[in-house]
Design an enzyme around this catalytic site. Structure first.
Site, short mmCIF file in Angstrom:
data_model
loop_
_atom_site.label_atom_id
_atom_site.label_comp_id
_atom_site.label_asym_id
_atom_site.label_seq_id
_atom_site.Cartn_x
_atom_site.Cartn_y
_atom_site.Cartn_z
N SER A 144 -28.14 66.94 33.35
CA SER A 144 -28.03 68.21 32.62
C SER A 144 -27.63 69.34 33.55
O SER A 144 -26.58 69.26 34.18
CB SER A 144 -29.35 68.50 31.89
OG SER A 144 -29.20 69.57 30.98
N ASP B 75 -23.01 64.62 22.95
CA ASP B 75 -24.15 65.14 23.70
C ASP B 75 -24.98 66.07 22.82
O ASP B 75 -24.47 67.07 22.28
CB ASP B 75 -23.64 65.90 24.93
CG ASP B 75 -24.76 66.44 25.80
OD1 ASP B 75 -25.06 65.81 26.82
OD2 ASP B 75 -25.32 67.50 25.45
N HIS C 78 -28.91 62.95 25.63
CA HIS C 78 -28.66 63.92 26.68
C HIS C 78 -29.48 63.49 27.89
O HIS C 78 -30.70 63.57 27.87
CB HIS C 78 -29.06 65.33 26.23
CG HIS C 78 -28.78 66.41 27.24
ND1 HIS C 78 -27.51 66.87 27.49
CD2 HIS C 78 -29.60 67.10 28.06
CE1 HIS C 78 -27.56 67.82 28.40
NE2 HIS C 78 -28.82 67.98 28.77
#
Length: 443
Positions: free
Chosen positions: A189, A286, A353
């Site tokens: 991330s 995502d 994610h």
């Protein structure tokens, strides 16, 4: 070695009226869960000594930290994993963040679970299990790129991500990183985004004798319009770069080629100027980008997307068609790097994610996998003819990343469009109502 494994004791509890068979099954399940829990690798936090003297501090002024689990046996490599956790882009959000675990090592857990790409189990992490594995804690709110500060009442908020990176790497150099033969810099991330800012820098620090490669997991944040035609992420990153003073730490070649500094905070522009080999691990759908940049709350005041965001199976036909626009934007941005031998890709069609730190998605019997065509050549000397056949196999994320790093074969795989992939683990975040979020939060 700074590692602990928790000890558990379990007792079977039998309730009157429950069949013995049922109790046995429950006991067996509990025992299996206890055994799995006991196998968790917990690694102690290391605070970077004297970092404050160089101004390398978290948002609240606390020292930066990392977790190091030493390799064993023939492991000569180092794997550095940036922690993720969103950003702050204005005085208010950074001040609030400074009072949480995302802005202070004083408030973080002192033990961190190492799993997935950080696992020390060869059955769970076949290529990197015996490397020195490090998790860099995230407490600056700017993907380790900023260098600024501001006065907040009687306190100072420090945005010193670049200095934190410098301090941690300097400390790790003293612990053996300086003589590493092989290094993988990765992150998830906001941590995956940080790899784009520090990949070439790490290669330059280590020199040409060290093989350095980088992987971004769920860090390929797109410069993409939302479904209304507005752009939510662009002004967010622009204000972040300005507030945190990140411009001076972004790729210089990128800055020279783009109109605005914030554009070089986007991987699709930065990657064009990165010389070090790269692997892009991302979902084409995502969920962070789906929920907050492609279909942000401002585009859905009546909550018509709420069920779809909570469960992809609840999406209408028209919503699925709209979501193909996010996938198309991802593939268009990556098209420039297809066929590049330095760039690996695992782009699946799962709603997820971050997939590298979770064992179930990194490498397990039911992990997400993509259908990879493998060329095999066979020579028949009696006929003086060589024949080529094409076989197929399914590859997990761990297998494809390993093939890319060690150059064992082709390493670019892009999934078909949703809902074709039956191996997906759709990981939907919980804990906030989609129709009430007014800004880009952390995951």
């Amino acid at each position: 070695m700074a590692r602990r494994r928790p000890r558990w004791t379990w007792a079977a509890v039998f309730i009157a009226g429950v069949l013995v068979v049922s109790a046995s099954v429950s006991t067996a399940a509990a025992a299996a869960a206890a055994e799995e829990e006991e196998k968790k690798l917990l690694v102690d936090m290391t605070l970077v000594p004297d970092a404050a003297s160089a101004g390398a501090v978290c948002l609240d002024g606390s020292p930066p930290a990392y977790h190091l689990d030493r390799g064993a046996g023939s492991g000569a490599g180092w794997l550095l994993q940036f922690e993720g956790g969103g950003w702050c882009n204005d005085a208010r959000s950074c001040a609030e963040r400074a009072g949480t675990r995302r802005g202070s090592t004083r408030l973080m857990n002192k033990l961190e679970v190492f799993s997935g790409v950080l696992s020390d189990d060869p059955a769970k992490n076949p290529d990197f299990y015996n490397w020195n594995r490090v998790k860099l804690r995230y407490c600056d709110g700017g993907s380790f790129a900023g260098d600024s500060e501001f006065i907040n009442g009687t306190s100072i908020i420090y945005m010193r991500g670049q200095r934190i990176w410098d301090a941690i790497i300097t400390d790790l150099f003293r612990k053996g990183l300086a003589t590493a033969q092989q290094v993988l810099l990765s992150g998830c991330s906001a941590g995956g985004l940080a790899t784009f800012f520090h990949c070439d820098d790490l290669q330059e620090r280590l020199g040409g004798a060290t093989t350095v490669k980088c992987m971004s997991d769920a860090g390929f944040f797109l410069d993409v319009d939302d479904i209304s035609g507005d752009n939510t992420i662009r002004p967010f990153f622009s204000s972040l770069v300005d507030l945190q003073g990140a411009q001076k730490n972004l790729n210089k070649e990128c800055l020279n080629s783009m109109l605005y500094p914030y554009q070089c905070f986007f991987p699709q522009y930065a990657l064009q100027n990165i010389r070090t080999p790269y692997f892009i691990l991302n979902s084409a759908y995502d969920v962070y980008q789906f929920h907050h940049t492609f279909v942000p709350p401002s585009c859905d005041p009546r909550g018509q997307w709420s069920r779809c965001k909570s469960d992809p199976a609840a999406c209408s036909t028209s919503q699925i068609a709209t979501l193909q626009g996010l996938r198309n934007a991802m593939l268009t941005a990556l098209n420039l790097f297809e066929g590049d031998s330095k760039v690996g890709m695992f782009i699946n069609s799962c709603f997820a994610h971050c997939q590298s730190e979770l064992q179930d998605t990194w490498f397990a019997p039911n992990s997400p996998s993509l259908h990879n065509k493998v060329l095999k050549q066979f020579a028949c000397t009696c006929m003086y003819v060589a024949s080529i056949t094409i076989s197929s196999e399914f590859q997990t994320i761990a297998e494809l990343v390993g093939d890319w790093y060690f150059e064992r074969g082709a390493a670019q795989e892009i999934d078909c469009a949703y809902p074709c992939d039956l191996t997906c683990h759709n990981i939907i975040p919980t804990g906030y109502p989609f129709d009430r979020v007014k800004e880009i939060p952390e995951f």
